[in-house]
Design an enzyme around this catalytic site. Structure first.
Site, PDB file in Angstrom:
ATOM      1  N   ASP A   5     -24.794 -27.793 -99.111  1.00  0.00           N
ATOM      2  CA  ASP A   5     -25.469 -26.488 -98.563  1.00  0.00           C
ATOM      3  C   ASP A   5     -24.772 -25.441 -98.390  1.00  0.00           C
ATOM      4  O   ASP A   5     -25.611 -24.850 -98.125  1.00  0.00           O
ATOM      5  CB  ASP A   5     -25.831 -27.209 -96.380  1.00  0.00           C
ATOM      6  CG  ASP A   5     -26.448 -28.211 -96.341  1.00  0.00           C
ATOM      7  OD1 ASP A   5     -27.569 -27.503 -97.226  1.00  0.00           O
ATOM      8  OD2 ASP A   5     -27.376 -28.817 -95.130  1.00  0.00           O
ATOM      9  N   GLN A  11     -28.337 -33.098 -91.631  1.00  0.00           N
ATOM     10  CA  GLN A  11     -29.330 -32.218 -91.700  1.00  0.00           C
ATOM     11  C   GLN A  11     -29.985 -31.332 -90.032  1.00  0.00           C
ATOM     12  O   GLN A  11     -28.808 -32.060 -89.241  1.00  0.00           O
ATOM     13  CB  GLN A  11     -30.677 -33.739 -91.583  1.00  0.00           C
ATOM     14  CG  GLN A  11     -32.054 -32.922 -91.161  1.00  0.00           C
ATOM     15  CD  GLN A  11     -31.715 -31.718 -92.454  1.00  0.00           C
ATOM     16  OE1 GLN A  11     -32.552 -32.208 -93.802  1.00  0.00           O
ATOM     17  NE2 GLN A  11     -32.368 -30.010 -91.996  1.00  0.00           N
ATOM     18  N   LYS A  48     -36.093 -34.239-100.038  1.00  0.00           N
ATOM     19  CA  LYS A  48     -34.679 -34.350-100.167  1.00  0.00           C
ATOM     20  C   LYS A  48     -35.202 -35.179-101.056  1.00  0.00           C
ATOM     21  O   LYS A  48     -34.148 -35.484-102.172  1.00  0.00           O
ATOM     22  CB  LYS A  48     -34.141 -34.152 -99.501  1.00  0.00           C
ATOM     23  CG  LYS A  48     -33.854 -32.867 -99.209  1.00  0.00           C
ATOM     24  CD  LYS A  48     -32.844 -32.410 -97.516  1.00  0.00           C
ATOM     25  CE  LYS A  48     -33.229 -30.757 -97.304  1.00  0.00           C
ATOM     26  NZ  LYS A  48     -32.508 -30.729 -96.101  1.00  0.00           N
TER      27      LYS A  48
END
Ligand code: NDP
Length: 291
Positions: free
Chosen positions: A120, A97, A53
């Site tokens: 997300d 995460q 990322k």
């Protein structure tokens, strides 16, 4: 038959290049898109995803606010961090995460993220809006799968799509997206309690594996001519590899190529698309601050 290999790597690169143009335009208007990635602990797969990322953020010209916290970080501390990122006007997207260490309630953390920064697409507000076909941040992996199908010219309308796996981040949202009016697939979702899995996967025009079990989809589970999307990323031991392992999908790739009409490889299939869609969502979050 030898299947067309769906080049997720190239398709993702073109998404990122479009995002980079958007970032440059927006930065010219005084808004520099910024993603905050929060990594708790040092799970090797998570560390590797976060590095991917960071690379993508650099490439598209976004600001990177990666925050690495020790594995023993408390839930309260993490929630306070999320709250401060929610209120930080320079941060447009927040990604925590997953998986989180066992002592932290993942759902509580997801719920704490401001839905307008939930790039997300895991917050119930975004998932709910996805369900009723309203504007929202779509979860990155399922969205990436749709883009792969579209860019490869695979028709979803009227197709029977079989998804193996029903997680909240892949299987379930993908089933909703494929059944929406913009895809019009007929969807079957399979899981560990599915009876005679192979009999169902063999009916699929589009077979999507999101299981987390190396090569569990064998060639005889695939209908000749089906499109196969392999979401799985599994580490298997490999003495010949520098780091002692290599990545394989949920599909037994080489034999499957002899049966399918098109198939995604692992790596360079769905994985790069997930990150590209994350970049797209972050750009969108930043754009919304101007509306
Ligand atoms: P989960 O472990 O959350 O879910 C796995 C699903 O597979 C569950 O629904 C489970 O069923 C089902 N399942 C497991 N074994 C079987 C079986 N033998 N037969 C039928 N169904 C089975 O996984 P995720 O969805 O998070 O991830 C799936 C895979 O995708 C992993 O390899 C992960 O690393 C990868 N992944 C890749 C991404 C990418 O960007 N490429 C992004 C996210 C994930 P049940 O519900 O009954 O337990």
């Amino acid at each position: 038959m030898s299947a067309t290999i769906i080049d997720g790597y190239s398709i993702a690169a073109s998404v990122r290049s479009r995002v980079a143009e958007g970032v440059s335009r927006l930065t010219g208007k005084g808004v520099h898109p910024c993603l905050a990635v929060v990594l708790v602990g040092d799970n090797p797969a998570s560390v590797s995803y976060v590095s991917g990322k960071e690379r993508a953020l650099r490439e598209v010209g976004m600001k990177d606010r990666t925050i690495r916290l020790p594995a023993d970080t408390g839930e309260k501390e993490l929630l306070e961090l999320v709250d401060s990122l929610n209120h930080d006007p320079d941060v447009h997207g927040i990604l925590v995460q997953l998986p989180l260490p066992k002592h932290i309630n993942e759902q509580a953390v997801i719920m704490a993220i401001d839905p307008s920064k939930d790039v997300d697409g895991f917050h119930p507000v975004n998932l709910g809006n996805m369900l009723i076909e309203r504007e929202c941040f779509l979860p990155c992996t399922p969205h990436g799968v749709l883009v792969l199908l579209r860019e490869t010219g695979i028709t979803t309308a009227g197709a029977h799509a079989v998804i193996v796996g029903r997680s909240n981040i892949v299987g379930k949202p993908l089933s909703v997206l494929l059944a929406r009016r913009d895809c019009n697939a007929t969807v079957t979702v399979c899981h560990t309690k599915t009876r005679d899995l192979a009999a169902i996967t063999r009916q699929a025009d589009i077979l999507i594996a999101a299981v987390g079990s190396p090569r569990m989809i064998s060639a005889d589970m695939i209908k000749p001519g089906a499109a196969v999307i392999d979401v799985g990323v599994n580490r298997v031991a490999d003495d010949t590899a520098k780091n002692g392992y290599r990545l394989v999908g949920d599909v037994d790739f080489a034999p499957a190529c002899e049966v399918a009409s098109a198939i995604t490889p692992v790596p360079r299939g769905v994985g790069p698309m997930t990150i590209a869609m994350l970049m797209e969502n972050t750009l969108e979050a930043a754009l919304r601050t101007l509306r």
